[in-house]
Design a protein around this motif. Structure first.
Motif, PDB file in Angstrom:
ATOM      1  N   ILE A   1       0.856  -1.175  -0.072  1.00  0.00           N
ATOM      2  CA  ILE A   1       0.052   0.204   0.004  1.00  0.00           C
ATOM      3  C   ILE A   1       0.980   1.158  -0.118  1.00  0.00           C
ATOM      4  N   LEU A   2       0.802   2.109  -0.933  1.00  0.00           N
ATOM      5  CA  LEU A   2       1.602   3.205  -1.358  1.00  0.00           C
ATOM      6  C   LEU A   2       0.780   4.309  -0.810  1.00  0.00           C
ATOM      7  N   ARG A   3       1.479   5.353   0.046  1.00  0.00           N
ATOM      8  CA  ARG A   3       1.011   6.424   0.551  1.00  0.00           C
ATOM      9  C   ARG A   3       1.864   7.645   0.056  1.00  0.00           C
ATOM     10  N   LEU A   4       1.773   8.638  -0.918  1.00  0.00           N
ATOM     11  CA  LEU A   4       2.746   9.383  -1.074  1.00  0.00           C
ATOM     12  C   LEU A   4       2.342  11.079  -0.742  1.00  0.00           C
ATOM     13  N   ASP A   5       3.235  11.668  -0.106  1.00  0.00           N
ATOM     14  CA  ASP A   5       3.082  12.848  -0.148  1.00  0.00           C
ATOM     15  C   ASP A   5       3.499  13.855  -1.219  1.00  0.00           C
ATOM     16  N   ASN A   6       3.469  15.328  -1.115  1.00  0.00           N
ATOM     17  CA  ASN A   6       3.993  16.132  -2.137  1.00  0.00           C
ATOM     18  C   ASN A   6       5.218  15.503  -2.807  1.00  0.00           C
ATOM     19  N   ASP A   7       5.188  15.620  -3.956  1.00  0.00           N
ATOM     20  CA  ASP A   7       6.502  15.164  -4.622  1.00  0.00           C
ATOM     21  C   ASP A   7       7.580  16.115  -4.680  1.00  0.00           C
ATOM     22  N   ILE A   8       8.766  15.894  -4.530  1.00  0.00           N
ATOM     23  CA  ILE A   8       9.761  16.864  -4.518  1.00  0.00           C
ATOM     24  C   ILE A   8      11.005  16.280  -5.308  1.00  0.00           C
ATOM     25  N   GLU A   9      11.703  16.740  -6.209  1.00  0.00           N
ATOM     26  CA  GLU A   9      13.144  16.313  -6.570  1.00  0.00           C
ATOM     27  C   GLU A   9      14.284  16.499  -5.776  1.00  0.00           C
TER      28      GLU A   9
ATOM     29  N   CYS B   1      13.041   3.115   7.821  1.00  0.00           N
ATOM     30  CA  CYS B   1      12.888   4.524   7.674  1.00  0.00           C
ATOM     31  C   CYS B   1      14.371   4.856   6.956  1.00  0.00           C
ATOM     32  N   LEU B   2      14.156   5.634   6.031  1.00  0.00           N
ATOM     33  CA  LEU B   2      15.659   6.417   5.575  1.00  0.00           C
ATOM     34  C   LEU B   2      14.863   7.991   5.192  1.00  0.00           C
ATOM     35  N   SER B   3      15.903   8.729   5.291  1.00  0.00           N
ATOM     36  CA  SER B   3      15.742  10.086   5.088  1.00  0.00           C
ATOM     37  C   SER B   3      16.973  10.527   4.134  1.00  0.00           C
ATOM     38  N   LEU B   4      16.473  11.614   3.248  1.00  0.00           N
ATOM     39  CA  LEU B   4      17.625  12.129   2.235  1.00  0.00           C
ATOM     40  C   LEU B   4      17.456  13.552   1.918  1.00  0.00           C
ATOM     41  N   SER B   5      18.263  14.321   2.113  1.00  0.00           N
ATOM     42  CA  SER B   5      18.363  15.731   1.699  1.00  0.00           C
ATOM     43  C   SER B   5      17.972  15.821   0.468  1.00  0.00           C
ATOM     44  N   ILE B   6      17.342  17.069   0.102  1.00  0.00           N
ATOM     45  CA  ILE B   6      16.867  17.197  -1.059  1.00  0.00           C
ATOM     46  C   ILE B   6      18.157  17.632  -2.122  1.00  0.00           C
ATOM     47  N   ASP B   7      19.226  18.046  -1.600  1.00  0.00           N
ATOM     48  CA  ASP B   7      20.602  18.098  -2.262  1.00  0.00           C
ATOM     49  C   ASP B   7      21.472  18.363  -1.128  1.00  0.00           C
TER      50      ASP B   7
ATOM     51  N   TYR C   1       7.169  11.237   3.228  1.00  0.00           N
ATOM     52  CA  TYR C   1       6.712  12.318   3.790  1.00  0.00           C
ATOM     53  C   TYR C   1       7.720  13.502   3.181  1.00  0.00           C
ATOM     54  N   SER C   2       7.231  14.368   2.651  1.00  0.00           N
ATOM     55  CA  SER C   2       8.195  15.541   2.197  1.00  0.00           C
ATOM     56  C   SER C   2       8.452  16.765   3.308  1.00  0.00           C
ATOM     57  N   HIS C   3       9.538  17.107   3.291  1.00  0.00           N
ATOM     58  CA  HIS C   3       9.867  18.310   4.220  1.00  0.00           C
ATOM     59  C   HIS C   3      10.286  19.531   3.374  1.00  0.00           C
ATOM     60  N   ARG C   4      10.860  20.486   4.022  1.00  0.00           N
ATOM     61  CA  ARG C   4      11.515  21.686   3.133  1.00  0.00           C
ATOM     62  C   ARG C   4      12.676  21.466   2.601  1.00  0.00           C
ATOM     63  N   GLU C   5      13.513  20.457   3.216  1.00  0.00           N
ATOM     64  CA  GLU C   5      14.743  20.190   2.778  1.00  0.00           C
ATOM     65  C   GLU C   5      15.139  18.955   2.680  1.00  0.00           C
ATOM     66  N   SER C   6      14.164  17.947   3.054  1.00  0.00           N
ATOM     67  CA  SER C   6      14.441  16.597   2.704  1.00  0.00           C
ATOM     68  C   SER C   6      13.162  15.736   2.680  1.00  0.00           C
ATOM     69  N   VAL C   7      13.518  14.385   2.331  1.00  0.00           N
ATOM     70  CA  VAL C   7      12.487  13.540   2.243  1.00  0.00           C
ATOM     71  C   VAL C   7      12.488  12.597   2.922  1.00  0.00           C
ATOM     72  N   THR C   8      11.487  11.710   3.664  1.00  0.00           N
ATOM     73  CA  THR C   8      11.585  10.573   4.560  1.00  0.00           C
ATOM     74  C   THR C   8      10.526   9.689   3.799  1.00  0.00           C
ATOM     75  N   VAL C   9      10.920   8.313   3.808  1.00  0.00           N
ATOM     76  CA  VAL C   9      10.111   7.039   3.681  1.00  0.00           C
ATOM     77  C   VAL C   9      10.123   6.332   4.649  1.00  0.00           C
ATOM     78  N   HIS C  10       8.807   5.549   4.943  1.00  0.00           N
ATOM     79  CA  HIS C  10       8.751   4.642   5.945  1.00  0.00           C
ATOM     80  C   HIS C  10       8.264   3.311   5.238  1.00  0.00           C
ATOM     81  N   VAL C  11       8.895   2.048   5.524  1.00  0.00           N
ATOM     82  CA  VAL C  11       8.350   0.936   5.093  1.00  0.00           C
ATOM     83  C   VAL C  11       7.828   0.036   6.220  1.00  0.00           C
TER      84      VAL C  11
END
Length: 254
Positions: A126-134, A242-248, A168-178
């Motif tokens: 089951i996929l639950r996507l927040d706002n997309d970011i690059e 969980c993993l979290s990555l910065s936008i850049d 989960y989209s944040h201002r400077e990062s994105v997080t995904v939970h499995v």
């Protein structure tokens, strides 16, 4: 220290580790060469299996096609194991290459989720996507990490149907939970699951295949892109990786 009158002497112990270092290097080289040599024939067998599968389906031989499909599934597992061994040798020798650019994190997560859903009839991803970011990073390698986390959630949840993948989209990062509702991991073992070749011991885990390399490789990939990866789990109640990555990650946080 030598001028201290209470000091009567100093014992110095030297140990030559040249031979040990050489043996470790030879071992890594052997594993790298062996796995590389294995990869070529396995890839060829997989290609022939897919050609045969198409021919059998065209002829309407469903029984034989089913057996070839199962064989192809086992070949996929073998390819994955070989890939893990290659990655470990590259990591330890500092040769793990990264190909970085901007990409859509949600598109990648959707792609991986849909692909892995086709591998199981017993689970619903089951996929639950927040706002997309690059974000900036290695799309293929991050996809490898997502594949490993979702595959583990499926593998270690034999009696549970639903796997939740949430971004989960944040201002400077994105997080995904499995998240799964499987066998879970005890508190004392959680700090070890990202170690090389580590596998949780216990009667529940002895039936699950694997080399214990996937999470080690995943952590290295995420760390090299300035991110974090961790687990939250309760024994017999499931796990959330969980993993979290910065936008850049090249840019300092504001």
């Amino acid at each position: 220290l030598l001028q201290d009158q209470s000091v009567k002497g100093i014992v110095v112990n030297f140990r030559n580790i040249t031979e040990r270092v050489l043996l470790e290097r030879q071992k890594d080289d052997f594993v790298s060469i062996a796995t590389h040599e294995l990869k070529t024939p396995v890839t060829s067998i997989k290609a022939y299996a897919q050609i045969l599968l198409k021919r059998l389906n065209k002829e309407g031989n469903t029984a034989a096609a089913t057996m070839i499909t199962k064989m192809d599934g086992q070949l996929n597992k073998l390819v994955s194991l070989i890939g893990d061994l290659l990655d470990v040798t590259k990591i330890e020798s500092g040769r793990l290459q990264m190909h970085e650019d901007f990409y859509s994190f949600n598109d990648l997560t959707r792609e991986i989720t849909e692909e892995l859903q086709r591998t199981t009839d017993d689970h619903q991803v089951i996929l639950r996507l927040d706002n997309d970011i690059e974000i900036y990073g290695d799309r293929e390698r991050v996809g490898q990490v997502l594949t490993n986390l979702i595959t583990n959630a499926i593998k270690y949840s034999p009696s549970s149907k639903d796997i939740f993948v949430t971004t989960y989209s944040h201002r400077e990062s994105v997080t995904v939970h499995v998240k799964d509702s499987g066998i879970g991991i005890s508190k004392e073992n959680q700090q070890n699951v990202f170690e090389r070749f580590y596998r949780v011991s216990g009667p529940e885990n002895q039936s699950f295949p694997g080399l214990g390399l996937g999470l080690f490789i995943s952590k290295e990939i995420i760390n090299r892109q300035g991110g974090k990866i961790w687990v939250e789990s309760v024994k017999d109640q499931g796990s959330t990786f969980c993993l979290s990555l910065s936008i850049d990650y090249r840019k300092p946080l504001a």
